[in-house]
Design a protein around this motif. Structure first.
Motif, PDB file in Angstrom:
ATOM      1  N   ASN A 207     -80.066  13.935  54.697  1.00 39.16           N
ATOM      2  CA  ASN A 207     -81.514  14.031  54.377  1.00 39.16           C
ATOM      3  C   ASN A 207     -82.059  14.849  53.387  1.00 39.16           C
ATOM      4  OD1 ASN A 207     -82.078  12.153  56.326  1.00 39.16           O
ATOM      5  ND2 ASN A 207     -82.220  13.505  58.043  1.00 39.16           N
ATOM      6  N   VAL A 232     -90.670   6.666  47.086  1.00 39.35           N
ATOM      7  CA  VAL A 232     -91.757   6.538  48.107  1.00 39.35           C
ATOM      8  C   VAL A 232     -92.718   7.437  47.992  1.00 39.35           C
ATOM      9  CG1 VAL A 232     -91.881   6.684  50.623  1.00 39.35           C
ATOM     10  CG2 VAL A 232     -89.991   5.660  49.521  1.00 39.35           C
TER      11      VAL A 232
ATOM     12  N   SER B 114     -85.360  12.029  58.075  1.00 42.33           N
ATOM     13  CA  SER B 114     -85.817  13.294  56.908  1.00 42.33           C
ATOM     14  C   SER B 114     -87.198  13.227  56.566  1.00 42.33           C
ATOM     15  CB  SER B 114     -84.987  13.036  55.626  1.00 42.33           C
ATOM     16  OG  SER B 114     -85.962  12.140  54.846  1.00 42.33           O
ATOM     17  N   VAL B 116     -88.865  12.913  53.935  1.00 44.19           N
ATOM     18  CA  VAL B 116     -89.443  11.818  52.915  1.00 44.19           C
ATOM     19  C   VAL B 116     -89.485  10.550  53.519  1.00 44.19           C
ATOM     20  CG1 VAL B 116     -88.247  10.627  50.917  1.00 44.19           C
ATOM     21  CG2 VAL B 116     -87.795  13.045  51.155  1.00 44.19           C
ATOM     22  N   THR B 117     -88.704  10.440  54.568  1.00 45.44           N
ATOM     23  CA  THR B 117     -88.844   8.952  55.275  1.00 45.44           C
ATOM     24  C   THR B 117     -90.080   9.224  56.332  1.00 45.44           C
ATOM     25  OG1 THR B 117     -86.361   8.656  55.651  1.00 45.44           O
ATOM     26  CG2 THR B 117     -87.735   7.642  57.210  1.00 45.44           C
ATOM     27  N   ALA B 119     -92.782  10.942  55.631  1.00 47.89           N
ATOM     28  CA  ALA B 119     -93.739  10.928  54.804  1.00 47.89           C
ATOM     29  C   ALA B 119     -94.118   9.797  54.370  1.00 47.89           C
ATOM     30  CB  ALA B 119     -93.508  11.768  53.348  1.00 47.89           C
ATOM     31  N   GLY B 120     -93.033   8.679  53.897  1.00 47.33           N
ATOM     32  CA  GLY B 120     -93.084   7.257  53.702  1.00 47.33           C
ATOM     33  C   GLY B 120     -93.879   6.313  54.614  1.00 47.33           C
ATOM     34  N   ASP B 229     -90.711  21.091  53.409  1.00 47.41           N
ATOM     35  CA  ASP B 229     -90.452  19.707  53.462  1.00 47.41           C
ATOM     36  C   ASP B 229     -91.517  18.974  53.591  1.00 47.41           C
ATOM     37  OD1 ASP B 229     -88.034  20.588  52.865  1.00 47.41           O
ATOM     38  OD2 ASP B 229     -86.873  18.999  54.096  1.00 47.41           O
ATOM     39  N   ASN B 233     -94.131  16.699  50.825  1.00 47.06           N
ATOM     40  CA  ASN B 233     -94.419  15.330  50.748  1.00 47.06           C
ATOM     41  C   ASN B 233     -95.581  14.734  51.159  1.00 47.06           C
ATOM     42  OD1 ASN B 233     -91.689  14.656  49.858  1.00 47.06           O
ATOM     43  ND2 ASN B 233     -90.516  15.620  51.760  1.00 47.06           N
TER      44      ASN B 233
END
Lengths: 289, 294
Positions: A207, A232, B114, B116-117, B119-120, B229, B233
């Motif tokens: 991650n 993304v 994560s 990032v995921t 946030a997506g 994090d 994001n």
């Protein structure tokens, strides 16, 4: 009995409904993503996709897996995760086993390790150190700096401590060395702890995205999570290296969804098997008698 | 006592790594007292004393980032303690083991995604034409809300999404504590005529109290950690006024704008205060709940 009263029964029904909803709330967003990744552009822009694909097609996945940048990033992530977890677990099991014993200077050493959890140099000094060591733009910049984690060390030490001393003493009498005892007795018996910590480290590497962006000057060297961050969050579709007409024909959201889903899949697949270990591992690490 | 030299040997790899990668950067903290220039290095750059630290309180953006960090982190801590406790108690009331286990498996999951995921997911679901706004406009007929671009709502969004991601994992220790309560307490309470609610109040909650104290006091050390994090994001220039935290500010002011010395000073300021708070919180946890780290 309390569960026969009307009041408790009403509460119970609500509680069941609420808990099931809470469980679904943690899972439905991912299902929504999966549905989007399998839907047509028209359906997505018309806001028709909820939890089931509309206009089913797998174009987004074909595009994703045919994309050399995505595959390269995936490979970097796999190498990084395997390499990083191996190095970390080696360092941590060695030190964890030793520190679960009593020896001169043990407490000083333990605090020397734990202090890293309480205080750190911070972002800029770390960045300058990695640059000075010449690790920038290499996979070692992603693997080495975080290889030691004091929290994981504590979990392992606590785990090793639960193994009965008598086992070790018997082995000593039979003439076994420290190293034989570690590999033949401690490692197999503390499998839940080892599995828990390995899972944490693996997920952490898989991650981790910021160090990739920080230490790789070129997007082609990014691990998957960093690559995903640019696509993304920064909406940088250039990294996908697609032609103008291809972009026009596909839904951007569908491609993003497919990529998020593919990158999350290993975690979703691995974690149910390790879950029974980690609950035990966490609780033993946190609750001490 | 047997020979203990192998134990020292086993500690060498960890020792080497910690010296290089944890204690090594601490040398770089000297930059906080310098007008650091990358081409001059630490040995060649000019010493300027505490000027960088004074600047933290002169720059409006920096003080704003500190205030934002405190507000976001404290809200996260409060909500992040209450929600797992309540959820653990409610889940322990579920008698059907199949449903209980399934719910547990599902609520742990987001912890492993994560940011990032997540946030997506958030950017999609909370967008102007995303799922939440779709529902809101259909039911209430109001204008779509721009959750991630509205300074007034940004902190709220950050706290809620953090709870979504972490409450399941936070529940684990509480569930274990509840499972460890001696059943005879409940039997005794029942014989005395206690209702289920009274049992929760007089048996379950007091039994959980030591763990609640430990978790609450230890979280004091995170009071300057609002979650790099996550915020990095989710935020954008529209919400800097309420969403910019110390860590994101350090990243922008130093690595993006080249103010290395100043960025290091802000980072050191944060680490220093955090260290004091962590030491205090561990002392409190030891005093009130007899908690030891190892």
């Amino acid at each position: 009995m309390y569960h026969k009263t009307t009041g408790y029964r009403v509460f119970s029904y609500f509680n069941y409904a609420f808990m099931i909803l809470a469980g679904l709330a943690c899972f439905l967003p991912l299902l929504h993503l999966l549905a989007q990744s399998l839907s047509s552009k028209a359906a997505i822009s018309g806001n028709m996709v909820s939890f089931w694909p509309v206009g089913f097609n797998v174009d987004a996945y074909i595009k994703t897996f045919n994309n050399s940048n995505f595959n390269g990033a995936m490979l970097t992530s796999i190498i990084r995760t395997v390499l990083g977890t191996t190095i970390s677990m080696f360092i941590l099991t060695c030190a964890g086993y030793a520190l679960s014993k009593e020896f001169r200077g043990r407490n000083v050493l333990m605090w020397f390790f734990i202090f890293t959890m309480l205080f750190s140099g911070g972002l800029i000094p770390s960045y300058i150190l990695i640059t000075a060591l010449g690790l920038k733009d290499t996979i070692w910049a992603l693997v080495l700096p975080g290889a030691f984690g004091a929290y994981n060390l504590i979990l392992l030490v606590n785990f090793f401590k639960t193994i009965p001393k008598a086992l070790e003493e018997a082995a000593f009498i039979d003439g076994a060395s420290f190293f034989v005892i570690l590999s033949k007795i401690y490692l197999p018996l503390s499998l839940p702890g080892i599995a828990t910590v390995s899972l944490f480290i693996m997920v952490g590497h898989w991650n981790s995205w910021f160090d990739g962006i920080l230490y790789m000057s070129d997007a082609s060297k990014y691990p998957l999570a960093s690559f995903l961050q640019t696509v993304v969050v920064q909406s940088n579709m250039q990294n996908m290296a697609m032609s103008q007409s291809e972009v026009a024909a596909m839904s951007e959201q569908s491609i993003k969804a497919a990529q998020i889903f593919v990158s999350t899949l290993p975690i979703i697949l691995v974690y149910p098997f390790l879950q029974r270990y980690f609950v035990k591992g966490i609780v033993l690490g946190a609750v001490k008698e | 006592m047997k020979k203990s030299w192998p134990l020292y040997v086993l500690c060498i790899p960890a020792f080497v790594f910690v010296c290089i990668f944890s204690y090594g950067p601490m040398v770089g903290l000297l930059m906080a007292f310098q007008d650091y220039k990358p081409w001059l290095g630490i040995t060649g750059s000019r010493w300027i004393g505490l000027d960088n630290f004074e600047r933290i309180f002169q720059y409006k953006e920096a003080t704003q980032a500190i205030v934002n960090t405190l507000i976001i982190a404290v809200s996260k801590i409060i909500v992040g303690i209450i929600v797992p406790i309540v959820m653990a108690i409610l889940l322990s009331e579920i008698r059907n083991m199949g449903i209980k286990k399934s719910v547990q498996t599902l609520v742990y999951l987001p912890h492993f995604l994560s940011w990032v995921t997540v946030a997506g997911l958030m950017i999609d679901i909370l967008g102007l034409d995303g799922g939440i706004n779709h529902i809101l406009t259909q039911i209430f007929g109001n204008d779509p809300i721009y959750f991630l671009g509205d300074p007034d709502l940004f902190r709220f969004t950050v706290v809620i999404s953090d709870v979504w991601k972490s409450f399941g994992f936070g529940m684990i220790v509480y569930l274990a504590t509840i499972a460890g309560i001696n059943p005879s307490y409940y039997e005794a309470a029942e014989i005395d005529g206690a209702t289920r609610r009274q049992q929760i109040r007089y048996v379950t909650l007091p039994s959980m109290l030591p763990m609640i104290i430990v978790i609450s006091t230890l979280s004091l050390g995170n009071i300057l950690d609002a979650g790099f994090d996550q915020v990095f994001n989710l935020y954008n220039p529209l919400v800097y006024s309420t969403g910019d935290i110390i860590d994101t500010y350090v990243y922008r002011s130093s690595l993006l704008n080249g103010q290395y010395g100043f960025g290091t000073a802000v980072g050191l300021f944060k680490s220093g205060i955090s260290l004091i708070l962590i030491v205090v919180s561990y002392r409190l946890a030891y005093k009130y709940a007899n908690y030891k780290i190892f």
